[in-house]
Motif scaffolding. Structure first.
Motif, PDB file in Angstrom:
ATOM      1  N   LEU A 218       0.839  -1.209   0.000  1.00  0.00           N
ATOM      2  CA  LEU A 218       0.000   0.000   0.000  1.00  0.00           C
ATOM      3  C   LEU A 218       0.870   1.253   0.000  1.00  0.00           C
ATOM      4  N   PRO A 219       1.700   1.445  -1.011  1.00  0.00           N
ATOM      5  CA  PRO A 219       2.616   2.590  -0.993  1.00  0.00           C
ATOM      6  C   PRO A 219       1.908   3.935  -1.028  1.00  0.00           C
ATOM      7  N   GLN A 220       0.647   3.962  -1.463  1.00  0.00           N
ATOM      8  CA  GLN A 220      -0.081   5.222  -1.547  1.00  0.00           C
ATOM      9  C   GLN A 220      -0.677   5.659  -0.204  1.00  0.00           C
ATOM     10  N   TRP A 221      -0.672   4.768   0.778  1.00  0.00           N
ATOM     11  CA  TRP A 221      -1.242   5.108   2.082  1.00  0.00           C
ATOM     12  C   TRP A 221      -0.201   5.858   2.914  1.00  0.00           C
ATOM     13  N   PRO A 222      -0.624   6.883   3.666  1.00  0.00           N
ATOM     14  CA  PRO A 222       0.326   7.654   4.479  1.00  0.00           C
ATOM     15  C   PRO A 222       0.795   6.878   5.702  1.00  0.00           C
ATOM     16  N   GLU A 223       1.922   7.291   6.232  1.00  0.00           N
ATOM     17  CA  GLU A 223       2.503   6.634   7.407  1.00  0.00           C
ATOM     18  C   GLU A 223       1.532   6.590   8.577  1.00  0.00           C
ATOM     19  N   SER A 224       0.742   7.644   8.727  1.00  0.00           N
ATOM     20  CA  SER A 224      -0.164   7.735   9.878  1.00  0.00           C
ATOM     21  C   SER A 224      -1.249   6.677   9.865  1.00  0.00           C
ATOM     22  N   ALA A 225      -1.479   6.016   8.715  1.00  0.00           N
ATOM     23  CA  ALA A 225      -2.552   5.022   8.625  1.00  0.00           C
ATOM     24  C   ALA A 225      -2.149   3.673   9.195  1.00  0.00           C
ATOM     25  N   PHE A 226      -0.838   3.399   9.314  1.00  0.00           N
ATOM     26  CA  PHE A 226      -0.364   2.076   9.724  1.00  0.00           C
ATOM     27  C   PHE A 226      -0.171   2.027  11.239  1.00  0.00           C
ATOM     28  N   VAL A 227      -0.863   1.100  11.885  1.00  0.00           N
ATOM     29  CA  VAL A 227      -0.805   0.979  13.339  1.00  0.00           C
ATOM     30  C   VAL A 227      -0.662  -0.493  13.709  1.00  0.00           C
ATOM     31  N   CYS A 228       0.289  -0.806  14.570  1.00  0.00           N
ATOM     32  CA  CYS A 228       0.414  -2.165  15.093  1.00  0.00           C
ATOM     33  C   CYS A 228      -0.611  -2.369  16.214  1.00  0.00           C
ATOM     34  N   ILE A 229      -1.423  -3.389  16.090  1.00  0.00           N
ATOM     35  CA  ILE A 229      -2.472  -3.642  17.077  1.00  0.00           C
ATOM     36  C   ILE A 229      -2.169  -4.860  17.937  1.00  0.00           C
ATOM     37  N   GLY A 230      -1.086  -5.585  17.652  1.00  0.00           N
ATOM     38  CA  GLY A 230      -0.775  -6.754  18.458  1.00  0.00           C
ATOM     39  C   GLY A 230      -1.909  -7.761  18.422  1.00  0.00           C
ATOM     40  N   ASP A 231      -2.390  -8.121  19.601  1.00  0.00           N
ATOM     41  CA  ASP A 231      -3.445  -9.132  19.728  1.00  0.00           C
ATOM     42  C   ASP A 231      -4.836  -8.541  19.882  1.00  0.00           C
ATOM     43  N   PHE A 232      -4.958  -7.215  19.831  1.00  0.00           N
ATOM     44  CA  PHE A 232      -6.207  -6.556  20.219  1.00  0.00           C
ATOM     45  C   PHE A 232      -7.098  -6.268  19.014  1.00  0.00           C
ATOM     46  N   ILE A 233      -7.543  -7.305  18.346  1.00  0.00           N
ATOM     47  CA  ILE A 233      -8.326  -7.136  17.134  1.00  0.00           C
ATOM     48  C   ILE A 233      -9.719  -6.593  17.445  1.00  0.00           C
ATOM     49  N   ALA A 234     -10.396  -7.113  18.451  1.00  0.00           N
ATOM     50  CA  ALA A 234     -11.752  -6.650  18.747  1.00  0.00           C
ATOM     51  C   ALA A 234     -11.752  -5.192  19.189  1.00  0.00           C
ATOM     52  N   ASP A 235     -10.836  -4.839  20.092  1.00  0.00           N
ATOM     53  CA  ASP A 235     -10.739  -3.454  20.535  1.00  0.00           C
ATOM     54  C   ASP A 235     -10.454  -2.520  19.358  1.00  0.00           C
ATOM     55  N   SER A 236      -9.526  -2.929  18.492  1.00  0.00           N
ATOM     56  CA  SER A 236      -9.119  -2.061  17.392  1.00  0.00           C
ATOM     57  C   SER A 236     -10.255  -1.843  16.404  1.00  0.00           C
ATOM     58  N   LEU A 237     -10.985  -2.895  16.070  1.00  0.00           N
ATOM     59  CA  LEU A 237     -12.122  -2.745  15.160  1.00  0.00           C
ATOM     60  C   LEU A 237     -13.212  -1.881  15.785  1.00  0.00           C
ATOM     61  N   GLY A 238     -13.437  -2.067  17.080  1.00  0.00           N
ATOM     62  CA  GLY A 238     -14.433  -1.229  17.751  1.00  0.00           C
ATOM     63  C   GLY A 238     -14.046   0.231  17.750  1.00  0.00           C
TER      64      GLY A 238
END
Length: 345
Positions: A163-183
């Motif tokens: 995704l080279p067109q996406w800005p740096e600010s869009a990428f976030v490491c969420i680790g194991d917290f998929i439900a929290d992150s989607l919410g």
């Protein structure tokens, strides 16, 4: 000059009399009764350049919690009149900031001074989720409506390549917290969410787990075996062999190369169905799936028409993302400190 040691963090301060007109555009002006306090960074503290960190753009990155604590403590110490300049510095702050999320959040030139109570809970789950929330909120306040959630460093690097067109600010490491992150993404009105993961996490996503940490849930090997039987019904010897596989990786290596991708595609479709229930307001959901060596395998997508999404699943019991006002379970702003934002290996 005062100084305090805290692991690799060393900070200092100095005070002196001044006049209100001495304040610079980047300084904070605090009122302590009849006293005016000018708060200025002199070393290692960055300046905010974007919305989202409880600090006006252009000002030193000292958020409202620390500013409030400084004012309250100086008032207790007897500062009741006049105008004072308080200078803050963090030794090696600019270097420390390189290992934090600050560049992504819009803090330039040093670390940020964050918090609400002066207490730090290092590496807590609450702090990790709060980090995700800050990143998503910063994107929202910048007018952006897309996030790329990555499970770790290799998937993040791979997602950036895809995704080279996406800005740096869009990428976030969420680790194991998929439900929290989607919410969090749904509550902050994100319209597109991309999740980058490897096969192990994918299997847990397909099983609907809210948290994928190995200490919380084991791999659902039965789900994987069912998927293999559905995709490769004639491979009876393989079905028997998979009963003895201890991990997703071991099982996938047992599957003939031509049969692996159909199995993973099936798991990805199941995972996206669970994602859609956790974030029904997000219009476009995608999975980028990577091999164990970090090479890209495929993208799977699910687009939800308005009004057709199912009811959201409840967040896990230990979730801290329970309030649209971004407060912690006790009603206070979450405790965030420097260590929360340093990249872990």
């Amino acid at each position: 000059m005062g100084r305090k040691d805290h692991t690799s963090l060393r900070w200092g301060y100095s005070t002196g009399a001044c006049a209100p007109e001495d304040a610079r555009p980047e300084d904070h002006r605090l009122a302590i009764g009849a006293t005016v306090l000018i708060l200025r960074a002199v070393e290692g503290i960055g300046r905010c350049t974007r919305q989202g960190l409880d600090c006006p753009p252009g000002k030193w990155a000292v958020t409202s919690g620390p500013r409030r604590l400084l004012a309250a403590n100086l008032a207790r110490a007897g500062m009741t009149e006049g105008c004072w300049l308080l200078e803050l510095g963090v030794e090696n702050g600019a270097e420390l900031a390189r290992h934090t999320l600050n560049p992504r959040l819009g803090v330039e030139g040093g670390i940020s001074i964050l918090g609400s109570t002066g207490l730090v809970r290092p590496y807590s789950h609450a702090a990790y989720v709060e980090t995700v929330r800050l990143c998503v909120r910063a994107r929202q306040r910048s007018g952006d409506r897309g996030m790329v959630f990555c499970t770790g460093g290799r998937t993040q690097a791979g997602a950036r390549r895809q995704l080279p067109q996406w800005p740096e600010s869009a990428f976030v490491c969420i680790g194991d917290f998929i439900a929290d992150s989607l919410g969090i993404a749904a509550r902050h009105q994100m319209q597109e969410v991309i999740v980058a993961c490897m096969a192990g996490k994918l299997c847990k996503y397909a099983a609907g787990f809210a948290n994928t940490h190995a200490h919380q849930v084991e791999q659902d090997m039965a789900l994987l075996r069912r998927q293999v039987r559905a995709c490769l019904p004639r491979e009876t010897a393989l079905h028997e062999a998979l009963r003895h596989s201890a991990s997703v990786r071991e099982a996938l290596l047992s599957i003939p190369e031509g049969g692996r991708l159909p199995v993973l595609h099936g798991l990805a479709r199941a995972a996206l169905e669970h994602f859609s229930r956790r974030a029904p307001a997000v219009a476009s959901l995608h999975l980028l799936v990577f091999d164990f060596d970090g090479s890209f395998l495929f993208k799977e997508s699910l687009r939800q028409a308005p009004g057709t999404a199912t009811a959201p699943l409840p967040l896990p019991d230990d979730s801290t993302d329970v309030s649209p006002e971004d407060t912690s379970p006790d009603g206070q702003a979450p405790d965030i400190g420097l260590r929360y934002f340093i990249d872990r290996p």
